[in-house]
Motif scaffolding. Structure first.
Motif, PDB file in Angstrom:
ATOM      1  N   THR A 144       0.836  -1.122   0.122  1.00 40.81           N
ATOM      2  CA  THR A 144       0.240   0.123   0.011  1.00 40.81           C
ATOM      3  C   THR A 144       0.780   0.890  -0.006  1.00 40.81           C
ATOM      4  OG1 THR A 144      -1.918  -1.198   1.567  1.00 40.81           O
ATOM      5  CG2 THR A 144      -1.781   1.203   1.420  1.00 40.81           C
TER       6      THR A 144
ATOM      7  N   ALA B 172       0.910   5.442   0.213  1.00 47.80           N
ATOM      8  CA  ALA B 172      -0.484   5.848   0.191  1.00 47.80           C
ATOM      9  C   ALA B 172       0.397   7.725   0.655  1.00 47.80           C
ATOM     10  CB  ALA B 172      -1.380   5.772   1.822  1.00 47.80           C
ATOM     11  N   SER B 173      -0.202   8.413   0.674  1.00 47.59           N
ATOM     12  CA  SER B 173       0.200   9.795   1.069  1.00 47.59           C
ATOM     13  C   SER B 173      -1.567  10.325   1.894  1.00 47.59           C
ATOM     14  CB  SER B 173       0.055  10.750  -0.480  1.00 47.59           C
ATOM     15  OG  SER B 173      -0.612  10.810  -0.799  1.00 47.59           O
TER      16      SER B 173
ATOM     17  N   HIS C  33      -3.852   9.784  -0.962  1.00 54.30           N
ATOM     18  CA  HIS C  33      -4.174   9.294  -1.989  1.00 54.30           C
ATOM     19  C   HIS C  33      -3.859   7.852  -1.508  1.00 54.30           C
ATOM     20  CE1 HIS C  33      -4.679  12.991  -4.287  1.00 54.30           C
ATOM     21  NE2 HIS C  33      -5.224  11.963  -5.189  1.00 54.30           N
ATOM     22  N   ARG C  34      -4.573   6.518  -1.874  1.00 52.88           N
ATOM     23  CA  ARG C  34      -3.680   5.367  -2.008  1.00 52.88           C
ATOM     24  C   ARG C  34      -4.188   4.441  -2.821  1.00 52.88           C
ATOM     25  NH1 ARG C  34      -3.361   2.990   3.113  1.00 52.88           N
ATOM     26  NH2 ARG C  34      -4.557   4.304   3.744  1.00 52.88           N
TER      27      ARG C  34
ATOM     28  N   SER D 150      -2.753   0.283  -4.500  1.00 54.91           N
ATOM     29  CA  SER D 150      -2.026  -0.744  -4.388  1.00 54.91           C
ATOM     30  C   SER D 150      -1.291  -1.883  -5.265  1.00 54.91           C
ATOM     31  CB  SER D 150      -2.678  -1.968  -3.934  1.00 54.91           C
ATOM     32  OG  SER D 150      -3.486  -1.305  -2.633  1.00 54.91           O
TER      33      SER D 150
ATOM     34  N   LEU E 188       0.469   9.034  -7.885  1.00 53.91           N
ATOM     35  CA  LEU E 188      -0.687   8.846  -6.821  1.00 53.91           C
ATOM     36  C   LEU E 188      -1.537  10.199  -6.661  1.00 53.91           C
ATOM     37  CD1 LEU E 188       1.589   8.530  -3.789  1.00 53.91           C
ATOM     38  CD2 LEU E 188      -0.734   7.095  -4.601  1.00 53.91           C
TER      39      LEU E 188
END
Length: 756
Positions: free
Chosen positions: A728, A730-731, A734-735, A737, A755
């Motif tokens: 995963t 992520a920021s 945003h995320r 996989s 992202l």
């Protein structure tokens, strides 16, 4: 049939005449041998576990590695081992006879690994049991069969011997003690032999001497002491035939070891090394032979009168030979390392438990030992400084000065060595048994002279038992478990994990299971593909049970000081980059980390081992090291890892693989914090979350390198640690996989992640 034994004493009370029936005495000696074997077998429940044989993981493990090589390739000998000080390889420091002999005996019983391990497990107890025979013979020669029996009983129970010769321990200590006891007994017999048997006894002594040189790296010390003792005793005997036979015997010893020295090639310390079998040993034997030959020639030219004349001649000859040897630079330079080892003047000594002194008050610096005195010999330990006086006291009145001079020399040297380093307590045990038996028998006869024989025996027996009591307490706690084991009871858990030594062997076996095979384990000349870095003290068990090379091992700086420094630097490094640099310098694909009392916060290994390499406040997630396997729950660490007792719920061992790591180039907003996470399941079923984080640069790119592949997630591979999810990334807003393939991790491939 009843015999009379006259002249076996020569003590302060004159020759002791003892009436005995040889059959009961023989039965008593056999009983002592049985006790010796029994006490050294008490560890069987920790050695024979569920059909497996768990050999000792320390120095004995390398003997097992080398002996197993000869067992498979019989009659070949492993002289150069590519698995030592990888990637260079090294000549094997141990002399070859002991390991080759173990292989030869095992081949008599079969050709399977199971046969080899079972034979290897029993080698030390059998040698210790056989040592009772020369101990009895020496005691009987000193003061009669009573002293011989007392000495046999003491040797059988002294933990100084038992702890170093127990079942499953293939180290050379038992063989060295046996050969040393035989060497002293044969030397004593030679000094008191009639003229006709000098040659025969000298040849027997020559074979024992050669076997000792071919079995132990420190044999040069004992050869020097033995020849000095025999020379001093022989000067009182003053027979030309003795001088000649000893000269011939030493020549035979030199000839016997010379082919082995030639076959072994040049050792690490050079062709004249004092700490490994080398041409220095051949030279020393020939030098000693020349002294005896000189005495014989001088006696031929003119008979010496009093012993003082013999001493003068011997002094001249020893001075000539000694000075001549010291004038040869290779010989002179080779002696220094041996002296440094005995004097503990090297950097390894303070860290080596075997080199701790017998008494705690003798320790200095970062000593690792405790007070071992009562553990080794019971209260008798307090009399070790007096041991030379005990065996030399008969010199004042005895006509058998030669015998007591020999005992005195050995008692002085071995007592001093044992006081300095507990490793020598094992070698002291035969002489100490005879010396203390002599003291006990004198006490018995003194008490009997004041009352009667029964009282003398009773008081001496009870007193001896009281002095032995602390030593006996070493054995008694293990007896209930041994009794239950022999009756067929087995625990309902994996007993190998409950014992620190066998648990270490189990983890080494796991290393072999989860890592690729390496070349050259049984093929001389083949080069292994990679090494496993570990603590130097875990090197030998990795060689034998994991069958993998290591850059450093239990030989420590004596084999390669630079590689020991590399390993130590990795365990003290404060960054992953430094650890990776050190791993690469010795081509270590894997790193075995260990839980121990000395793990320090702020070091990378502390973060990696205890935190699984996941992001913490002071460390980002590991980029180039991934967990492959960890020890099973309930695994106990070794005593050395936590001398004061291990904390609960720790994982003693973990294995990490060095990989390039896939580089994730994550496109995000400039300055955004980007975090990557992965659920990981270990080989034991434990789950943890790997995490790493960084911030996107001014161009909006965050760079993260990850060490795990997600390819084996679907298969749920249980043998090694594996991913339980996709990554995963992520920021704050945003995320996504993503999957990462194994080739991408191994080759350091770049993956682009969006992202925005």
């Amino acid at each position: 049939m009843t015999d009379r034994v006259v002249g076996q004493g020569g003590s302060s009370g004159g020759d002791q005449t003892g009436s005995f029936n040889r059959y009961p005495v023989a039965a008593a000696v056999l009983a002592c041998m049985g006790v010796a074997l029994l006490l050294r077998s008490l560890g069987a429940p920790w050695v024979f576990i569920d059909g497996d044989v768990m050999l000792d993981p320390w120095d004995g493990a390398y003997h097992a590695r080398r002996a197993y090589y000869s067992f498979i390739n019989f009659p070949s000998v492993l002289y150069f081992d590519a698995y030592l000080r990888f990637p260079d390889g090294a000549p094997v420091p141990f002399p070859p006879l002991y390991d080759w002999g173990v292989a030869a005996v095992a081949r008599l019983f079969g050709d399977s690994e199971a046969v080899f391990t079972k034979v290897a497990a029993w080698v030390s107890p059998i040698f210790a049991m056989l040592t009772v025979l020369p101990v009895y013979a020496l005691g009987r020669r000193v003061r009669g069969w009573q002293v011989g029996l007392i000495a046999s009983a003491l040797f059988a129970v002294f933990p100084a011997s038992v702890m170093n010769t127990s079942i499953g321990d293939l180290d050379h200590h038992a063989a060295v003690a046996f050969l040393l006891a035989l060497l002293i007994a044969c030397g004593a017999a030679l000094l008191e032999a009639d003229v006709e048997s000098h040659i025969r006894r000298s040849l027997l002594l020559a074979m024992v001497r050669a076997a000792l040189v071919l079995s132990w790296t420190g044999s040069l010390l004992y050869v020097a002491v033995g020849e000095a003792a025999l020379l001093l005793g022989g000067l009182f005997v003053g027979r030309k035939q003795l001088f000649l036979s000893q000269s011939l015997g030493l020549g035979v010893s030199a000839l016997a070891i010379a082919p082995w020295v030639y076959a072994a090639g040049s050792p690490i310390g050079g062709p004249f090394s004092s700490t490994e079998m080398s041409w220095l040993h051949v030279t020393a034997l020939l030098a000693a032979a020349s002294v005896w030959a000189g005495l014989w020639w001088w006696q031929q030219q003119s008979e010496a009168g009093a012993p003082v004349d013999q001493f003068k001649r011997a002094g001249v000859l020893v001075a000539i030979v000694g000075i001549g040897g010291l004038l040869i630079p290779p010989v002179r330079n080779a002696i220094t390392p041996g002296i440094a080892f005995v004097a503990k003047a090297d950097t390894w000594a303070p860290l080596n438990a075997e080199q701790a002194p017998l008494f705690a008050w003798m320790q200095s610096g970062p000593a690792v030992g405790a007070d071992f005195s009562l553990t080794m010999f019971g209260v008798f330990s307090l009399a070790i400084p007096l041991l030379p006086i005990i065996v030399a006291w008969p010199l004042l009145r005895s006509e058998r000065r030669a015998l007591h001079i020999v005992l005195f020399c050995w008692a002085v040297v071995l007592s001093v060595l044992a006081l300095m380093q507990i490793r020598f307590c094992n070698d002291l045990a035969p002489v100490a048994s005879v010396g203390f038996a002599l003291a006990i028998d004198r006490a018995r006869t003194f008490i009997a002279s004041k009352s009667n024989g029964v009282v003398g025996v009773a008081v001496a027996g009870v007193g001896s038992l009281a002095l032995l009591w602390p030593a006996l307490q070493v054995h008694t706690p293990r007896m209930p478990l041994f009794s239950a084991y022999m009756s067929g009871e087995r625990p309902n858990f994996d007993a190998s994990l409950y014992n620190g030594d066998s648990a270490l062997v189990r983890f080494a076996e796991l290393i072999r299971e989860v890592t690729p095979e390496t070349s050259g384990y049984f093929e001389a000349g083949a080069e292994p593909e990679y090494s496993v870095m570990s603590l130097p003290s875990h090197g030998h068990v990795i060689h034998y049970a994991a069958r993998r090379p290591t850059p450093a091992n239990n030989f420590g700086p004596y084999l390669d000081a630079e590689k020991v420094e590399v390993v130590n630097a990795a365990y003290n490094a404060s960054s992953e980059a430094k650890v990776v640099e050190l791993l690469d310098s010795v081509r270590a694909r894997y790193w075995m980390t260990s839980e121990a009392f000395w793990l320090r916060e702020g070091t990378f290994i502390h973060f990696l081992h205890r935190g699984d390499g996941a992001q913490q406040s002071s460390f980002n997630g590991a980029q180039s090291l991934r967990l492959v396997a960890e020890s099973l729950p309930g695994t106990r660490p070794t005593f050395a890892s936590f001398p004061g007792g291990a904390p609960e719920r720790i994982t003693p061992y973990k294995l990490w693989e060095r990989v390039e790591g896939a580089l994730l180039l994550v496109q995000a907003k400039a300055g955004d914090r980007v975090r990557v996470e992965l659920d990981v399941v270990t080989n034991t079923g434990r789950q943890f979350r790997y995490a790493a984080a960084t911030r996107a640069d001014a161009r909006g790119v965050a760079r993260l390198r990850v060490p795990y592949s997600t390819e084996n997630r679907a298969q749920g591979k249980g043998a090694i640690t594996h991913a339980a999810s996709l990554y995963t990334v992520a920021s704050a807003s945003h995320r996504v996989s993503i999957a990462v393939g194994e080739p991408q991790v191994l080759k350091g491939a770049t993956l682009f992640v969006e992202l925005k």
